[in-house]
Structures are given as C-alpha cells and as structure tokens.
Design a protein around this motif. Structure first.
Motif, PDB file in Angstrom:
ATOM      1  N   GLN A   1       0.859  -1.174   0.000  1.00 20.10           N
ATOM      2  CA  GLN A   1       0.000   0.000   0.000  1.00 20.10           C
ATOM      3  C   GLN A   1       0.903   1.235   0.000  1.00 20.10           C
ATOM      4  O   GLN A   1       1.951   1.250   0.626  1.00 20.10           O
ATOM      5  CB  GLN A   1      -0.881   0.022   1.244  1.00 20.10           C
ATOM      6  N   LYS A   2       0.490   2.287  -0.687  1.00 18.37           N
ATOM      7  CA  LYS A   2       1.325   3.479  -0.811  1.00 18.37           C
ATOM      8  C   LYS A   2       1.684   4.049   0.557  1.00 18.37           C
ATOM      9  O   LYS A   2       2.811   4.525   0.775  1.00 18.37           O
ATOM     10  CB  LYS A   2       0.578   4.536  -1.633  1.00 18.37           C
ATOM     11  N   GLU A   3       0.756   3.980   1.489  1.00 21.43           N
ATOM     12  CA  GLU A   3       1.015   4.498   2.835  1.00 21.43           C
ATOM     13  C   GLU A   3       2.172   3.748   3.496  1.00 21.43           C
ATOM     14  O   GLU A   3       3.035   4.352   4.145  1.00 21.43           O
ATOM     15  CB  GLU A   3      -0.243   4.376   3.700  1.00 21.43           C
ATOM     16  N   VAL A   4       2.210   2.427   3.327  1.00 20.51           N
ATOM     17  CA  VAL A   4       3.292   1.622   3.893  1.00 20.51           C
ATOM     18  C   VAL A   4       4.608   1.940   3.181  1.00 20.51           C
ATOM     19  O   VAL A   4       5.658   2.066   3.816  1.00 20.51           O
ATOM     20  CB  VAL A   4       2.965   0.116   3.784  1.00 20.51           C
ATOM     21  N   ALA A   5       4.551   2.084   1.862  1.00 13.30           N
ATOM     22  CA  ALA A   5       5.751   2.429   1.094  1.00 13.30           C
ATOM     23  C   ALA A   5       6.331   3.759   1.568  1.00 13.30           C
ATOM     24  O   ALA A   5       7.557   3.907   1.708  1.00 13.30           O
ATOM     25  CB  ALA A   5       5.419   2.497  -0.391  1.00 13.30           C
ATOM     26  N   ASP A   6       5.453   4.729   1.830  1.00 17.38           N
ATOM     27  CA  ASP A   6       5.910   6.034   2.322  1.00 17.38           C
ATOM     28  C   ASP A   6       6.588   5.891   3.687  1.00 17.38           C
ATOM     29  O   ASP A   6       7.595   6.556   3.962  1.00 17.38           O
ATOM     30  CB  ASP A   6       4.736   7.002   2.434  1.00 17.38           C
ATOM     31  N   ARG A   7       6.048   5.027   4.532  1.00 14.53           N
ATOM     32  CA  ARG A   7       6.630   4.830   5.863  1.00 14.53           C
ATOM     33  C   ARG A   7       8.002   4.159   5.767  1.00 14.53           C
ATOM     34  O   ARG A   7       8.902   4.463   6.542  1.00 14.53           O
ATOM     35  CB  ARG A   7       5.682   3.998   6.719  1.00 14.53           C
ATOM     36  N   ILE A   8       8.170   3.265   4.826  1.00 14.78           N
ATOM     37  CA  ILE A   8       9.445   2.579   4.650  1.00 14.78           C
ATOM     38  C   ILE A   8      10.543   3.555   4.226  1.00 14.78           C
ATOM     39  O   ILE A   8      11.684   3.472   4.700  1.00 14.78           O
ATOM     40  CB  ILE A   8       9.300   1.460   3.593  1.00 14.78           C
ATOM     41  N   CYS A   9      10.194   4.474   3.352  1.00 13.65           N
ATOM     42  CA  CYS A   9      11.188   5.385   2.765  1.00 13.65           C
ATOM     43  C   CYS A   9      11.289   6.730   3.479  1.00 13.65           C
ATOM     44  O   CYS A   9      12.070   7.593   3.064  1.00 13.65           O
ATOM     45  CB  CYS A   9      10.849   5.622   1.288  1.00 13.65           C
ATOM     46  N   ALA A  10      10.525   6.925   4.541  1.00 15.43           N
ATOM     47  CA  ALA A  10      10.435   8.231   5.200  1.00 15.43           C
ATOM     48  C   ALA A  10      11.748   8.665   5.850  1.00 15.43           C
ATOM     49  O   ALA A  10      12.568   7.848   6.267  1.00 15.43           O
ATOM     50  CB  ALA A  10       9.331   8.199   6.245  1.00 15.43           C
ATOM     51  N   LYS A  11      11.912   9.966   5.930  1.00 13.20           N
ATOM     52  CA  LYS A  11      13.070  10.582   6.570  1.00 13.20           C
ATOM     53  C   LYS A  11      12.653  11.205   7.903  1.00 13.20           C
ATOM     54  O   LYS A  11      11.468  11.461   8.131  1.00 13.20           O
ATOM     55  CB  LYS A  11      13.672  11.664   5.662  1.00 13.20           C
ATOM     56  N   PRO A  12      13.619  11.475   8.804  1.00 15.54           N
ATOM     57  CA  PRO A  12      13.280  12.101  10.084  1.00 15.54           C
ATOM     58  C   PRO A  12      12.527  13.420   9.910  1.00 15.54           C
ATOM     59  O   PRO A  12      12.646  14.082   8.877  1.00 15.54           O
ATOM     60  CB  PRO A  12      14.648  12.324  10.736  1.00 15.54           C
TER      61      PRO A  12
ATOM     62  N   THR B   1       9.357  13.842   9.541  1.00 18.31           N
ATOM     63  CA  THR B   1       8.184  13.755   8.677  1.00 18.31           C
ATOM     64  C   THR B   1       7.137  12.891   9.372  1.00 18.31           C
ATOM     65  O   THR B   1       7.458  12.072  10.229  1.00 18.31           O
ATOM     66  CB  THR B   1       8.530  13.122   7.312  1.00 18.31           C
ATOM     67  N   ASP B   2       5.880  13.073   8.992  1.00 13.89           N
ATOM     68  CA  ASP B   2       4.795  12.339   9.639  1.00 13.89           C
ATOM     69  C   ASP B   2       4.904  10.831   9.408  1.00 13.89           C
ATOM     70  O   ASP B   2       4.490  10.042  10.251  1.00 13.89           O
ATOM     71  CB  ASP B   2       3.440  12.834   9.116  1.00 13.89           C
ATOM     72  N   ALA B   3       5.451  10.430   8.265  1.00 12.12           N
ATOM     73  CA  ALA B   3       5.511   9.003   7.928  1.00 12.12           C
ATOM     74  C   ALA B   3       6.672   8.287   8.610  1.00 12.12           C
ATOM     75  O   ALA B   3       6.704   7.058   8.660  1.00 12.12           O
ATOM     76  CB  ALA B   3       5.634   8.836   6.414  1.00 12.12           C
ATOM     77  N   TYR B   4       7.616   9.041   9.147  1.00  7.69           N
ATOM     78  CA  TYR B   4       8.813   8.456   9.744  1.00  7.69           C
ATOM     79  C   TYR B   4       8.471   7.687  11.015  1.00  7.69           C
ATOM     80  O   TYR B   4       7.758   8.190  11.884  1.00  7.69           O
ATOM     81  CB  TYR B   4       9.803   9.569  10.072  1.00  7.69           C
ATOM     82  N   GLY B   5       8.962   6.439  11.095  1.00  2.91           N
ATOM     83  CA  GLY B   5       8.679   5.621  12.263  1.00  2.91           C
ATOM     84  C   GLY B   5       9.534   4.375  12.291  1.00  2.91           C
ATOM     85  O   GLY B   5      10.580   4.291  11.653  1.00  2.91           O
ATOM     86  N   ARG B   6       9.046   3.393  13.036  1.00  3.97           N
ATOM     87  CA  ARG B   6       9.789   2.146  13.236  1.00  3.97           C
ATOM     88  C   ARG B   6      10.181   1.477  11.920  1.00  3.97           C
ATOM     89  O   ARG B   6      11.306   0.997  11.754  1.00  3.97           O
ATOM     90  CB  ARG B   6       8.930   1.181  14.060  1.00  3.97           C
ATOM     91  N   LEU B   7       9.255   1.444  10.969  1.00  2.00           N
ATOM     92  CA  LEU B   7       9.508   0.742   9.713  1.00  2.00           C
ATOM     93  C   LEU B   7      10.635   1.403   8.927  1.00  2.00           C
ATOM     94  O   LEU B   7      11.458   0.715   8.308  1.00  2.00           O
ATOM     95  CB  LEU B   7       8.226   0.706   8.887  1.00  2.00           C
ATOM     96  N   ALA B   8      10.700   2.722   8.952  1.00  2.00           N
ATOM     97  CA  ALA B   8      11.777   3.426   8.258  1.00  2.00           C
ATOM     98  C   ALA B   8      13.117   3.152   8.924  1.00  2.00           C
ATOM     99  O   ALA B   8      14.131   2.916   8.243  1.00  2.00           O
ATOM    100  CB  ALA B   8      11.502   4.926   8.242  1.00  2.00           C
ATOM    101  N   VAL B   9      13.149   3.178  10.244  1.00  2.00           N
ATOM    102  CA  VAL B   9      14.399   2.956  10.979  1.00  2.00           C
ATOM    103  C   VAL B   9      14.955   1.563  10.683  1.00  2.00           C
ATOM    104  O   VAL B   9      16.147   1.405  10.388  1.00  2.00           O
ATOM    105  CB  VAL B   9      14.174   3.137  12.495  1.00  2.00           C
ATOM    106  N   ILE B  10      14.093   0.548  10.712  1.00  2.00           N
ATOM    107  CA  ILE B  10      14.544  -0.819  10.481  1.00  2.00           C
ATOM    108  C   ILE B  10      14.962  -1.013   9.027  1.00  2.00           C
ATOM    109  O   ILE B  10      16.023  -1.577   8.733  1.00  2.00           O
ATOM    110  CB  ILE B  10      13.428  -1.816  10.845  1.00  2.00           C
ATOM    111  N   SER B  11      14.128  -0.542   8.100  1.00  2.00           N
ATOM    112  CA  SER B  11      14.421  -0.732   6.673  1.00  2.00           C
ATOM    113  C   SER B  11      15.731  -0.069   6.278  1.00  2.00           C
ATOM    114  O   SER B  11      16.546  -0.645   5.540  1.00  2.00           O
ATOM    115  CB  SER B  11      13.278  -0.164   5.821  1.00  2.00           C
ATOM    116  N   GLN B  12      15.942   1.136   6.776  1.00  2.00           N
ATOM    117  CA  GLN B  12      17.115   1.902   6.364  1.00  2.00           C
ATOM    118  C   GLN B  12      18.377   1.524   7.134  1.00  2.00           C
ATOM    119  O   GLN B  12      19.461   2.035   6.851  1.00  2.00           O
ATOM    120  CB  GLN B  12      16.806   3.395   6.498  1.00  2.00           C
TER     121      GLN B  12
END
Length: 286
Positions: free
Chosen positions: A157-168, A170-181
């Motif tokens: 889902q686009k919302e999940v994709a945004d969370r994966i790629c999010a930067k500090p 930003t609203d989408a930035y969270g656990r998933l971005a930290v782990i993925s990156q």
C-alpha cells in the motif's frame, strides 16, 4: 482447479482458470494483469537474468510470467492459495524445474532451507506483489535475514511504502523506516492507482526497491534496533525520556541517563532522531 497444460497460453503465460479465479479478501489478494506494469515490476530491482528469484503470492501468475520472461536461473514461487499453486505446477517451467512452486504460507517458510534444497545461488532477489495483510511482517523477516537476501522489489500500500522510505521529521517516519534503512537503501520505484488491480483496492499502491547497504554500513543488531524504535514510536507524542521509560526500566536503567550517555536530548521526540542516533542507542545495549 485443473492444471492441464493443454490450456496454457504461451503468449500470456496464464491459463483461463488462473485469470478467471476471483481474489479472496481474507488473503489480501489484488491481482495485476497489465503486461507493461508487470514487466516494470519484474525489473524494478535490476536485471533478474541468471539470478535466483523468490516471489510471494503469485496468484494468477502475471508477475510470475513477467519474471520468467527475463530469464532467471530459478524462480521460487510461494503461494498459500491452492487454486493457484496447483495451476502453476502445470506450467512448462515447473515441469522443467526452472519454476519451483511451494504451496505454503510464506510466513512459515524456512527460507535458507528452501534455498539450500533448491541448490540456489545467493544472494537471491525477492520480487512480489505482496498480499496486503502479510506484507509488513514478511518485510521485517527479510530485513533480518542473513547474506542470502539480495535486492528486493516489493509492492505495498502506498502508505506503507511512504513509511518505509520516510526521513526524520516527517509524519511518515517511524519504526519501519528505521529498520528498513538500517540494512537497505529503499526508494519508491513507481506508484499505481487502485484501478490497475482486479479487484481494485481502496488505496494507491507502490513498488519499493530495496538496495542492500554495503556490508560495512549494515547494522547487525536489527532485532534490538526494532525494539527500541518500537518503544520510541509507540508513544511518539511524548518526549523520549517518557516514551522509553518502560523499555529502560525493564533493563534496570533510567531512560534519561541512558539517553544522555548516548548524546541524545531526553526531551527530543522519536521522529527527530536520525538513523545514526537510533543505532547509537542500540549499540549501547548490544
């Protein structure tokens, strides 16, 4: 469902039974049939020619055919829906051994065992139009995987994709971005509207390309990093000293002193922390 290859369409790579089978909501199924989109998804993580590829949730086989057309050495398709797994077994590539079909829930697959038994070359590519209800847990498992996991192109889902790629910050930035990156360099390759799927979901979708970080840049304590990020973002409106207090208390620490020792402002909030700062917190405990 019949898997008689007399019904096999050489051009589309599908059987009538496959394309006509309805999606099952309980399995989070949304199917793609546009050849141009499927070809783009098959190549989103780079050339698959001569590679071992894992696909999860092939469904009617549209993406499966697109991947096979790019000449991988081996494609391992994991499908929990017997309507599709049985039909895929009738494909010529399954008969020849180029396509291996595993009829199982992907969350229960022991990937290293499967790859060893298949004699697969590693690292392997993972390409999938992931069922919406299992996409995130599968991603976490693959991020934690060892050296066998290579480049990935996964649809979410686009919302999940945004969370994966999010930067500090930003609203989408969270656990998933930290782990993925921590172990990959993710980017959104392209997005798709609901109308591209059958049946159309209620949200936009996106293919995310995951490029593995060089060995020296990957963070090895991913499980610990996940726990810390989960605790920090679990109460993201609170200051870190409050959000991390329960986590620190379980380990006999005071959250404020722990943060200060790591050079992090205890009054900061989780969304302001960089990848390096989250790593520092995990390293202090590892």
């Amino acid at each position: 469902m019949s898997n008689d290859i007399d019904n096999y369409d050489e051009e589309s790579g599908e059987t009538p039974a496959l394309t006509d089978a309805p999606a099952r909501k309980a399995l989070g199924q949304h199917f793609l049939f546009d050849p141009s989109i499927l070809k783009r998804a098959a190549n989103a993580a780079g050339s698959v020619k001569g590679q071992t590829v894992i696909e999860v949730g092939p469904g009617p086989g549209g993406l499966t055919r697109a991947i096979l057309n790019e000449e991988p050495a081996l494609l391992i398709a994991v499908e929990t829906d017997p309507r599709f797994s049985e039909a895929l077994l009738g494909w010529p590539e399954a008969k020849s051994g180029k396509l291996q079909v595993i009829a199982k829930d992907a969350r229960k697959v022991h990937w290293e065992k499967v790859l060893t038994e298949a004699g697969a070359t590693t690292p392997v590519m993972i390409i999938a139009n992931l069922p919406y209800n299992v996409g995130t847990p599968l991603l976490i498992d693959w991020l934690k995987a060892g050296a066998w996991r290579g480049r990935m192109a996964l649809m979410f889902q686009k919302e999940v994709a945004d969370r994966i790629c999010a930067k500090p910050d930003t609203d989408a930035y969270g656990r998933l971005a930290v782990i993925s990156q921590a172990v990959t360099r993710p980017r959104i390759a392209f997005t798709l509207p609901p109308g591209a799927f059958r049946p159309p979901p209620k949200v936009d979708s996106a293919v995310v390309e995951f490029e593995p970080l060089p060995p020296g840049e990957r963070f090895e304590h991913l499980g610990l990093l996940e726990q810390i990020a989960g605790a920090a973002f679990g109460q993201r409106r609170k200051m870190l000293r409050a959000a991390l207090k329960p986590f620190a208390k379980k380990r006999g620490m005071k959250a404020e002193a722990w943060l200060e020792d790591c050079g992090i402002d205890p009054t900061a909030r989780a969304e302001t922390l960089t990848q390096a700062e989250f790593r520092k917190l995990a390293e202090s405990l590892a």
